[in-house]
Design an enzyme around this catalytic site. Structure first.
Site, PDB file in Angstrom:
ATOM      1  N   GLN A  20       0.852  -1.089   0.164  1.00 28.35           N
ATOM      2  CA  GLN A  20       0.110  -0.019  -0.146  1.00 28.35           C
ATOM      3  C   GLN A  20       0.745   1.405   0.011  1.00 28.35           C
ATOM      4  OE1 GLN A  20      -2.579  -1.818   3.337  1.00 28.35           O
ATOM      5  NE2 GLN A  20      -3.818  -0.420   2.145  1.00 28.35           N
ATOM      6  N   ARG A  77       3.911  -0.048  12.974  1.00 31.19           N
ATOM      7  CA  ARG A  77       3.671  -1.287  12.558  1.00 31.19           C
ATOM      8  C   ARG A  77       3.641  -1.174  11.146  1.00 31.19           C
ATOM      9  NH1 ARG A  77      -1.875  -4.026  11.153  1.00 31.19           N
ATOM     10  NH2 ARG A  77      -0.946  -6.155  10.476  1.00 31.19           N
ATOM     11  N   HIS A 123       1.139  -9.122   4.665  1.00 25.19           N
ATOM     12  CA  HIS A 123      -0.104  -8.305   4.577  1.00 25.19           C
ATOM     13  C   HIS A 123      -0.668  -8.375   2.995  1.00 25.19           C
ATOM     14  CE1 HIS A 123      -2.447  -4.903   6.564  1.00 25.19           C
ATOM     15  NE2 HIS A 123      -2.845  -4.775   5.097  1.00 25.19           N
ATOM     16  N   ASN A 168      -1.615 -10.799   8.453  1.00 32.02           N
ATOM     17  CA  ASN A 168      -2.706  -9.754   8.568  1.00 32.02           C
ATOM     18  C   ASN A 168      -3.981 -10.238   7.882  1.00 32.02           C
ATOM     19  OD1 ASN A 168      -3.575  -6.530   9.144  1.00 32.02           O
ATOM     20  ND2 ASN A 168      -4.236  -6.934   6.935  1.00 32.02           N
ATOM     21  N   GLU A 169      -4.934 -10.309   8.985  1.00 34.47           N
ATOM     22  CA  GLU A 169      -6.442 -10.539   8.620  1.00 34.47           C
ATOM     23  C   GLU A 169      -6.554 -11.846   7.307  1.00 34.47           C
ATOM     24  OE1 GLU A 169      -8.044  -7.004   7.136  1.00 34.47           O
ATOM     25  OE2 GLU A 169      -7.912  -5.913   8.884  1.00 34.47           O
ATOM     26  N   ASN A 309      -7.444  -6.001  14.475  1.00 35.64           N
ATOM     27  CA  ASN A 309      -7.969  -4.749  13.623  1.00 35.64           C
ATOM     28  C   ASN A 309      -9.585  -4.672  13.631  1.00 35.64           C
ATOM     29  OD1 ASN A 309      -5.341  -4.802  12.815  1.00 35.64           O
ATOM     30  ND2 ASN A 309      -5.730  -5.567  10.433  1.00 35.64           N
ATOM     31  N   TYR A 311     -12.623  -1.797  12.896  1.00 39.07           N
ATOM     32  CA  TYR A 311     -13.023  -0.393  12.065  1.00 39.07           C
ATOM     33  C   TYR A 311     -14.408   0.047  12.421  1.00 39.07           C
ATOM     34  CZ  TYR A 311      -8.852  -0.688   9.510  1.00 39.07           C
ATOM     35  OH  TYR A 311      -7.468  -0.515   9.110  1.00 39.07           O
ATOM     36  N   GLU A 380      -4.618  -2.269  14.091  1.00 38.40           N
ATOM     37  CA  GLU A 380      -5.389  -1.301  13.218  1.00 38.40           C
ATOM     38  C   GLU A 380      -6.671  -0.618  13.838  1.00 38.40           C
ATOM     39  OE1 GLU A 380      -5.983  -2.338   9.020  1.00 38.40           O
ATOM     40  OE2 GLU A 380      -4.165  -3.507   8.964  1.00 38.40           O
ATOM     41  N   TRP A 430      -4.693   3.199  11.627  1.00 33.04           N
ATOM     42  CA  TRP A 430      -4.793   3.035  10.395  1.00 33.04           C
ATOM     43  C   TRP A 430      -5.114   4.490   9.677  1.00 33.04           C
ATOM     44  CZ3 TRP A 430      -2.096  -0.487   7.551  1.00 33.04           C
ATOM     45  CH2 TRP A 430      -2.432  -0.398   6.034  1.00 33.04           C
ATOM     46  N   GLU A 437      -5.718   1.855  -1.438  1.00 27.64           N
ATOM     47  CA  GLU A 437      -6.734   1.231  -0.491  1.00 27.64           C
ATOM     48  C   GLU A 437      -7.144   0.180  -1.222  1.00 27.64           C
ATOM     49  OE1 GLU A 437      -7.377   1.121   2.264  1.00 27.64           O
ATOM     50  OE2 GLU A 437      -9.591   0.155   2.345  1.00 27.64           O
ATOM     51  N   TRP A 438      -6.194  -0.829  -1.845  1.00 30.75           N
ATOM     52  CA  TRP A 438      -6.785  -2.288  -2.430  1.00 30.75           C
ATOM     53  C   TRP A 438      -7.600  -1.748  -3.711  1.00 30.75           C
ATOM     54  CZ3 TRP A 438      -2.879  -4.797  -1.010  1.00 30.75           C
ATOM     55  CH2 TRP A 438      -2.323  -4.817   0.421  1.00 30.75           C
TER      56      TRP A 438
HETATM   57  C1  GBH Z   1      -7.860  -3.321   6.829  1.00 31.32           C
HETATM   58  O1  GBH Z   1      -8.801  -4.387   6.599  1.00 31.32           O
HETATM   59  C2  GBH Z   1      -6.645  -3.621   6.056  1.00 31.32           C
HETATM   60  O2  GBH Z   1      -5.626  -4.470   6.805  1.00 31.32           O
HETATM   61  C3  GBH Z   1      -5.800  -2.487   5.405  1.00 31.32           C
HETATM   62  O3  GBH Z   1      -4.916  -3.105   4.589  1.00 31.32           O
HETATM   63  C4  GBH Z   1      -6.891  -1.492   4.621  1.00 31.32           C
HETATM   64  O4  GBH Z   1      -6.018  -0.450   4.188  1.00 31.32           O
HETATM   65  C5  GBH Z   1      -7.864  -1.077   5.799  1.00 31.32           C
HETATM   66  O5  GBH Z   1      -8.347  -2.159   6.370  1.00 31.32           O
HETATM   67  C6  GBH Z   1      -8.689  -0.038   5.576  1.00 31.32           C
HETATM   68  O6  GBH Z   1      -9.689  -0.945   4.498  1.00 31.32           O
HETATM   69  O7  GBH Z   1     -15.308  -6.122   0.005  1.00 31.32           O
HETATM   70  O8  GBH Z   1     -16.859  -4.194   0.518  1.00 31.32           O
HETATM   71  O9  GBH Z   1     -17.170  -6.536   1.487  1.00 31.32           O
HETATM   72  C7  GBH Z   1      -9.953  -3.912   7.542  1.00 31.32           C
HETATM   73  C8  GBH Z   1     -11.007  -4.924   7.257  1.00 31.32           C
HETATM   74  C9  GBH Z   1     -12.419  -6.577   6.401  1.00 31.32           C
HETATM   75  C10 GBH Z   1     -12.548  -4.176   5.501  1.00 31.32           C
HETATM   76  C11 GBH Z   1     -13.108  -6.570   4.879  1.00 31.32           C
HETATM   77  C12 GBH Z   1     -13.410  -4.322   4.166  1.00 31.32           C
HETATM   78  C13 GBH Z   1     -14.801  -5.904   3.258  1.00 31.32           C
HETATM   79  C14 GBH Z   1     -15.259  -4.989   2.769  1.00 31.32           C
HETATM   80  N1  GBH Z   1     -11.546  -5.120   6.157  1.00 31.32           N
HETATM   81  N2  GBH Z   1     -14.180  -5.721   4.710  1.00 31.32           N
HETATM   82  S1  GBH Z   1     -16.150  -5.458   1.115  1.00 31.32           S
END
Ligand code: GBH
Length: 479
Positions: A20, A77, A123, A168-169, A309, A311, A380, A430, A437-438
Site C-alpha cells: 500500500q 507497524r 499483509h 494480517n487478516e 484490527n 473499524y 489497526e 490506520w 486502498e486495495w
Molecule cells: C484493513 O482491513 C486492512 O488491513 C488494510 O490494509 C486496509 O487499508 C484497511 O483495512 C482499510 O480498508 O469487500 O466491501 O465487503 C479492514 C477490514 C475487512 C475491511 C473486509 C473491508 C470487506 C469490504 N476489512 N471488509 S467488502
C-alpha cells in the site's frame, strides 16, 4: 483531567502495509506479488491504479520516520514484502540480500529514533511465483513450508524486532481472495468475475492453510529465536462489532454471535482451543477442513498476543432460508439500521465502514472473555471520510470527522481497560498516511497524513495526526 489507566509501556503509533505504500515494484531485485498481477486486470481496481508508485515509501524511509517522530509515536507497524526478500518466494529459491538490507536498515533507523517496530510478515502480497507454481495459499504442503522458510529468514535477519505478526487478516486473504474475488488472486465461483474458483470450498482450505503456516512460524520463533531475542509473536485478525437487528429476537441474538464466530473464531478458536467453532462445522460440514491431532496441537496455543484490527459495527439479522453454498457470514444479513430505525453510525467513504466506538469496547470485552483475557494489541483502527478526496486541501487537512473517530475509539479502549479489565497493550492507528486502498485505489483515503499523489508524494499531516499523541500520553501511566 484524564485519568491515566494504560500501562506505562503501552505502545501507540501508526500502521501501514508494504504494497500500500512502498512503490518501487521492480527495484533492487523485488519479484512480482499477486497484487502486482491483480492490478493489471482491467476493472479490478476502482480507479484502474496499482501500487506501482503508491506513497513512494521505498525511497522515503527517512521522511516517513520524521513524520512518525513529529506525531510523537512510540511504535510503528509496517509489513515486509516477501517478494523483496525471496523474489520468486520458495524455500529453494534465491534470497535477495538487497531486500533484507532495506528492512534491516529501516528497523535500525526506527530504533535510533526510539520508535518500536511491529513487523507484519504477510499483509496479502504473496510472491506471484508461488501462486503460479503451485496455487499459492491453496497448496498446504508447499505454502506452509515456503512461508516457514521466509519467516525464519526474517527472524534470523532482524533480531532487534521484538513484536512479530505472522499474518494480517487471514479472513480477507481467504474470503476476499477466494470467495468474493475482489482481492488478489481474485478467485470466485462468480464467472462474471473470474474463470476459476470455487467459493464454496477454496476459502475454507485457504483459511486452514494460513492457520498452519501461522502456527509453524510461531513454533520456529519459539524454538529457535524467542529465548535469545526475547520477542513475541501473534496473528492479527479483523472483526467488526455486532448488534442484533431485533434485540428481542433470540434468532437475531444467535445470528450476531454466529457472525463473530464466522469472522473471528474461525481463526481464534483453533489458536486458543484447537478446534473450529461448532456453528461453522454445522453449516459447512465436510467443506470445512478438519485438523489432524498433530495439526490441532500445533495450532492450539500459538499466540503470544492477540492482534486486533477493528473499524466498524453492524446490525445482524438472521436468515430463515437454507444457507447458500457460497455463504461465509453464517447465514445472516449485515445491516446499518436496526429494526427500530437506529443507525449504527454516520457514512464514510468506505461502503462497509460506519463509526461506532461503543462497538469497539463491546468487541474488546467479547474477545477478552472468549479467549481467556489475552494480551491484546489493537493493530489497526481508523476511518475514511466521505468525499474527502474531492475536498479542497485546507479542508482535507482539517479532518475533524477522523479526529472525532479517534477520540471516540480511544476513549472506548480506555474504558475497556479501566472499567472492563481488558488487557490492551498497544494501539496502531490506520494509517500513518493515505495509501493504496486495495480495490478502492487512491480515491479512498485512510491517512492521518495527506499524500499529494499529483505533487510528488509529498506528505502533509492532517489534524488527526496531531490529536492522537496527546490523547495517549494523557492516558498512559508514568510509572
Ligand atoms: C484493513 O482491513 C486492512 O488491513 C488494510 O490494509 C486496509 O487499508 C484497511 O483495512 C482499510 O480498508 O469487500 O466491501 O465487503 C479492514 C477490514 C475487512 C475491511 C473486509 C473491508 C470487506 C469490504 N476489512 N471488509 S467488502
Amino acid at each position: 483531567m484524564t485519568k491515566a489507566v494504560l500501562p506505562k509501556d503501552f505502545l501507540w503509533g501508526f500502521a501501514t502495509a508494504s504494497y500500500q505504500i512502498e512503490g518501487a515494484p521492480t527495484e533492487d531485485g523485488r519479484g512480482p506479488s499477486i497484487w502486482d498481477e491483480f492490478c493489471k486486470i482491467p476493472s479490478k481496481i476502482a480507479d484502474g491504479s496499482s501500487g506501482d508508485v503508491a506513497c513512494d515509501s521505498y525511497h522515503r524511509t527517512a521522511e516517513d520516520i520524521a513524520l512518525l517522530k513529529s506525531t510523537g509515536a512510540r511504535a510503528y507497524r509496517f509489513s515486509i514484502s516477501w517478494s523483496r526478500i525471496i523474489p520468486i518466494g520458495g524455500r529453494n529459491d534465491p534470497v535477495n540480500p538487497a531486500g533484507i538490507a532495506f528492512y534491516k536498515k529501516f528497523v535500525d533507523d526506527l530504533l535510533a529514533e526510539g520508535i518500536v517496530p511491529l513487523v507484519t510478515l504477510f499483509h496479502w502480497d504473496l510472491p506471484d511465483g508461488l501462486d503460479k507454481r503451485y496455487g499459492g495459499l491453496l497448496n498446504k504442503e508447499e505454502f506452509v513450508a515456503d512461508y516457514a522458510h521466509y519467516a525464519r529468514t526474517m527472524f534470523e535477519a532482524m533480531p532487534k524486532v521484538k513484536h512479530w505478526i505472522t499474518f494480517n487478516e487471514p479472513w480477507c486473504s481467504s474470503i476476499l481472495g477466494y470467495n468474493v474475488g475482489v482481492f488478489a488472486p481474485g478467485r470466485t465461483s462468480d464467472r462474471t468475475k473470474s474463470p476459476v474458483g470455487d467459493s464454496s470450498r477454496e476459502c475454507w482450505i485457504v483459511g486452514h492453510n494460513l492457520l498452519l503456516a501461522h502456527a509453524t512460524a510461531v513454533k520456529i520463533y519459539r524454538e529457535e529465536f524467542k529465548t535469545k531475542d526475547g520477542g513475541e509473536i501473534g496473528i492479527t485478525l479483523n472483526g467488526d462489532a455486532v448488534y442484533p437487528w431485533d434485540p428481542e429476537d433470540p434468532l437475531d441474538i444467535e445470528a450476531a454471535e454466529r457472525k463473530l464466530e464466522f469472522s473471528i473464531s474461525w481463526f481464534a478458536d483453533p489458536i486458543y482451543y484447537g478446534r473450529y467453532p461448532e456453528s461453522m462445522i454445522q453449516q459447512l460440514g465436510e467443506r470445512l477442513p478438519t485438523f489432524t491431532p498433530e495439526e490441532a496441537a500445533l495450532v492450539q496455543g500459538s499466540n503470544d498476543f492477540y492482534g486486533m484490527n477493528h473499524y466498524t459495527a453492524n446490525y445482524i439479522r438472521h436468515k430463515t432460508s437454507a444457507p447458500d453454498p457460497a455463504d461465509f457470514l453464517g447465514n445472516l444479513e449485515t445491516l446499518f439500521t436496526s429494526k427500530s430505525g437506529t443507525s449504527i453510525g454516520p457514512e464514510t467513504q468506505s461502503s462497509w465502514l460506519r463509526p461506532n466506538p461503543q462497538g469497539f469496547r463491546d468487541l474488546l470485552v467479547w474477545i477478552s472473555k472468549r479467549y481467556g483475557n489475552p494480551k491484546i494489541y489493537c493493530t489497526e483502527n481508523g476511518t475514511s471520510v466521505k468525499g474527502e478526496n474531492d475536498l479542497p486541501r485546507e479542508q482535507i487537512l482539517d479532518d475533524e470527522f477522523r479526529a472525532e473517530y479517534f477520540r471516540g475509539y480511544i476513549d472506548a479502549l480506555a474504558k475497556a481497560v479501566s472499567e472492563d479489565g481488558v488487557d490492551v497493550r498497544g494501539y496502531m492507528a490506520w494509517s500513518l498516511m493515505d495509501n493504496f486502498e486495495w480495490a478502492d485505489g487512491y480515491e479512498t483515503r485512510f491517512g492521518v497524513t495527506f499524500v499529494d499523489y499529483e505533487g510528488g508524494q509529498k506528505r502533509y499531516p492532517k489534524k488527526s495526526a496531531k490529536i492522537i499523541g496527546p490523547l495517549f500520553e494523557a492516558l498512559i501511566k508514568e510509572d
